[in-house]
Design an enzyme around this catalytic site. Structure first.
Site, PDB file in Angstrom:
ATOM      1  N   SER A 167      30.307  42.656  32.733  1.00 29.42           N
ATOM      2  CA  SER A 167      30.995  41.366  32.569  1.00 29.42           C
ATOM      3  C   SER A 167      30.108  40.469  31.729  1.00 29.42           C
ATOM      4  O   SER A 167      28.864  40.561  31.799  1.00 29.42           O
ATOM      5  CB  SER A 167      31.212  40.720  33.937  1.00 29.42           C
ATOM      6  OG  SER A 167      31.658  39.386  33.776  1.00 29.42           O
ATOM      7  N   TYR A 169      27.792  38.275  41.864  1.00 25.73           N
ATOM      8  CA  TYR A 169      28.493  39.218  40.980  1.00 25.73           C
ATOM      9  C   TYR A 169      27.772  39.316  39.634  1.00 25.73           C
ATOM     10  O   TYR A 169      27.553  40.417  39.106  1.00 25.73           O
ATOM     11  CB  TYR A 169      29.921  38.702  40.822  1.00 25.73           C
ATOM     12  CG  TYR A 169      30.807  39.358  39.800  1.00 25.73           C
ATOM     13  CD1 TYR A 169      31.518  40.524  40.111  1.00 25.73           C
ATOM     14  CD2 TYR A 169      30.983  38.792  38.539  1.00 25.73           C
ATOM     15  CE1 TYR A 169      32.380  41.090  39.179  1.00 25.73           C
ATOM     16  CE2 TYR A 169      31.838  39.359  37.610  1.00 25.73           C
ATOM     17  CZ  TYR A 169      32.534  40.508  37.927  1.00 25.73           C
ATOM     18  OH  TYR A 169      33.383  41.070  37.011  1.00 25.73           O
TER      19      TYR A 169
HETATM   20  N1  LIG Z   1      39.545  40.549  34.788  1.00 27.77           N
HETATM   21  C1  LIG Z   1      38.481  39.919  34.371  1.00 27.77           C
HETATM   22  O1  LIG Z   1      38.563  38.740  33.992  1.00 27.77           O
HETATM   23  C2  LIG Z   1      37.143  40.628  34.297  1.00 27.77           C
HETATM   24  C3  LIG Z   1      36.108  39.972  33.609  1.00 27.77           C
HETATM   25  C4  LIG Z   1      34.872  40.594  33.516  1.00 27.77           C
HETATM   26  C5  LIG Z   1      34.678  41.830  34.110  1.00 27.77           C
HETATM   27  N2  LIG Z   1      35.699  42.445  34.792  1.00 27.77           N
HETATM   28  C6  LIG Z   1      35.414  43.743  35.398  1.00 27.77           C
HETATM   29  O2  LIG Z   1      36.317  44.692  34.896  1.00 27.77           O
HETATM   30  C7  LIG Z   1      36.544  45.711  35.875  1.00 27.77           C
HETATM   31  C8  LIG Z   1      38.033  45.873  36.113  1.00 27.77           C
HETATM   32  O3  LIG Z   1      38.536  44.643  36.592  1.00 27.77           O
HETATM   33  P1  LIG Z   1      40.092  44.253  36.597  1.00 27.77           P
HETATM   34  O4  LIG Z   1      40.161  42.844  36.169  1.00 27.77           O
HETATM   35  O5  LIG Z   1      40.883  45.286  35.921  1.00 27.77           O
HETATM   36  O6  LIG Z   1      40.328  44.255  38.191  1.00 27.77           O
HETATM   37  P2  LIG Z   1      41.501  44.876  39.098  1.00 27.77           P
HETATM   38  O7  LIG Z   1      41.265  44.361  40.470  1.00 27.77           O
HETATM   39  O8  LIG Z   1      42.829  44.670  38.463  1.00 27.77           O
HETATM   40  O9  LIG Z   1      41.149  46.421  39.044  1.00 27.77           O
HETATM   41  C9  LIG Z   1      39.985  46.898  39.688  1.00 27.77           C
HETATM   42  C10 LIG Z   1      40.326  48.192  40.363  1.00 27.77           C
HETATM   43  O10 LIG Z   1      39.135  48.611  41.070  1.00 27.77           O
HETATM   44  C11 LIG Z   1      39.556  49.137  42.303  1.00 27.77           C
HETATM   45  N3  LIG Z   1      38.475  49.072  43.289  1.00 27.77           N
HETATM   46  C12 LIG Z   1      37.984  47.970  43.913  1.00 27.77           C
HETATM   47  N4  LIG Z   1      37.066  48.327  44.808  1.00 27.77           N
HETATM   48  C13 LIG Z   1      36.950  49.678  44.744  1.00 27.77           C
HETATM   49  C14 LIG Z   1      36.180  50.636  45.448  1.00 27.77           C
HETATM   50  N5  LIG Z   1      35.341  50.276  46.420  1.00 27.77           N
HETATM   51  N6  LIG Z   1      36.307  51.936  45.119  1.00 27.77           N
HETATM   52  C15 LIG Z   1      37.185  52.327  44.164  1.00 27.77           C
HETATM   53  N7  LIG Z   1      37.973  51.470  43.485  1.00 27.77           N
HETATM   54  C16 LIG Z   1      37.855  50.155  43.784  1.00 27.77           C
HETATM   55  C17 LIG Z   1      40.748  48.278  42.718  1.00 27.77           C
HETATM   56  O11 LIG Z   1      41.558  48.931  43.695  1.00 27.77           O
HETATM   57  C18 LIG Z   1      41.456  48.062  41.401  1.00 27.77           C
HETATM   58  O12 LIG Z   1      42.441  49.033  41.151  1.00 27.77           O
HETATM   59  C19 LIG Z   1      35.767  45.277  37.120  1.00 27.77           C
HETATM   60  O13 LIG Z   1      34.519  45.936  37.153  1.00 27.77           O
HETATM   61  C20 LIG Z   1      35.578  43.785  36.906  1.00 27.77           C
HETATM   62  O14 LIG Z   1      34.448  43.309  37.577  1.00 27.77           O
HETATM   63  C21 LIG Z   1      36.928  41.858  34.883  1.00 27.77           C
END
Ligand SMILES: NC(=O)c1ccc[n+]([C@@H]2O[C@H](COP(=O)([O-])OP(=O)(O)OC[C@H]3O[C@@H](n4cnc5c(N)ncnc54)[C@H](O)[C@@H]3O)[C@@H](O)[C@H]2O)c1
Length: 251
Positions: A139, A152
């Site tokens: 991130s 985080y």
């Molecule tokens: N959306 C944002 O703004 C953003 C910004 C920066 C970084 N990220 C990172 O991008 C990645 C994806 O995020 P997203 O926005 O698509 O989130 P999301 O919640 O839509 O998808 C994340 C997925 O991870 C799965 N997950 C959570 N805990 C888990 C576990 N213990 N074991 C297996 N699977 C698990 C969830 O079930 C979900 O399907 C993450 O690492 C998040 O930190 C997201």
């Protein structure tokens, strides 16, 4: 990527699901691995219906037994994993002084130790076979910090340092390790994070204003960068961190 097998953690929805689609479109067979196992199966079914090779796998990255079982299931259904995308993540917005040890433990377990567990399970066979791609979804919070996301951000910063170290250790074994850092990206996670705030629309608007391109990222924006690091053509690139955030982070 035809003939390659990819495992995407957190692949059921959001950025992970877009990564699964991108890798399938480039010819990889993809394991959609997620805590939400029914959704992972549905995401895999959608890919299969479009003519791709994909399977859904139940995975909890916080549980070493689950990680071992998921990797074994992928091995038996698709073969050895060539491409690992450590994408599973979770967060809640809280001022640091309102957090406690239990919260720190949950954040670090999912966002940092989770990626270590899966990488530890898969990396030895990549090294033995002399080819591998490991990509982490960190991130921009891990590069420049983020208010209400201190723990985080620390975990994601840890991921960046871990990836660079793995990159050094495996550089001569044909394995690369790189990091993609999304900025605010339109997914269910972002909606859940901001929904806890009285004025969620204002929070999203402020996030969008901070982005020079004045829009949130889409999962496909991030997936394109992940797919590039997974490609054959990116074989001389390792230990790198790439922000996909409309210019939010230029450091
Ligand atoms: N959306 C944002 O703004 C953003 C910004 C920066 C970084 N990220 C990172 O991008 C990645 C994806 O995020 P997203 O926005 O698509 O989130 P999301 O919640 O839509 O998808 C994340 C997925 O991870 C799965 N997950 C959570 N805990 C888990 C576990 N213990 N074991 C297996 N699977 C698990 C969830 O079930 C979900 O399907 C993450 O690492 C998040 O930190 C997201």
């Amino acid at each position: 990527m035809s003939g390659r097998v990819a495992l995407v953690t957190g692949g059921a929805r959001g950025i992970g699901a877009a990564v699964c689609r991108a890798l399938c479109e480039q010819g990889a067979a993809v394991a959609v691995a997620d805590l939400r196992d029914e959704l992972a199966a549905r995401t895999a079914d959608e890919l299969t219906e479009r003519g791709h090779r994909a399977v859904g796998v139940a995975l909890d990255v916080t549980d070493a037994t689950s990680v071992g079982a998921a990797v074994a299931a992928v091995h038996s259904q698709l073969g050895e994993v060539d491409i690992l995308v450590n994408n599973a993540g979770w967060d809640e917005l809280r001022p640091f002084i309102e957090t406690d040890e239990a919260f720190w433990g949950r954040i670090v377990d999912v966002n940092y130790l989770g990626a270590l567990r899966v990488t530890r399970e898969i990396l030895p066979a990549m090294i033995d076979r002399g080819w591998g791609r490991v990509v982490f979804t960190a991130s921009d919070a891990g590069r420049v910090g983020s208010s209400l996301e201190s723990v985080y951000a620390g975990a994601k910063g840890g991921i960046i340092a871990f990836a660079k170290s793995i990159a050094r250790e495996t550089a001569r074994a044909g394995v690369t390790a790189n990091v993609v850092c999304p900025g605010p990206t339109q997914t269910a996670l972002l909606e859940e994070l901001t929904a806890e705030h009285e004025d969620a629309a204002k929070v999203i608007a402020a996030m969008t204003r901070a982005v020079p391109m004045r829009r949130l990222g889409q999962p496909e924006d991030v997936a394109a960068a992940v797919a590039f690091f997974c490609s054959e053509q990116a074989g001389f690139i390792t230990g790198q961190t790439l922000s996909v955030s409309g210019g939010l982070t230029m450091a």
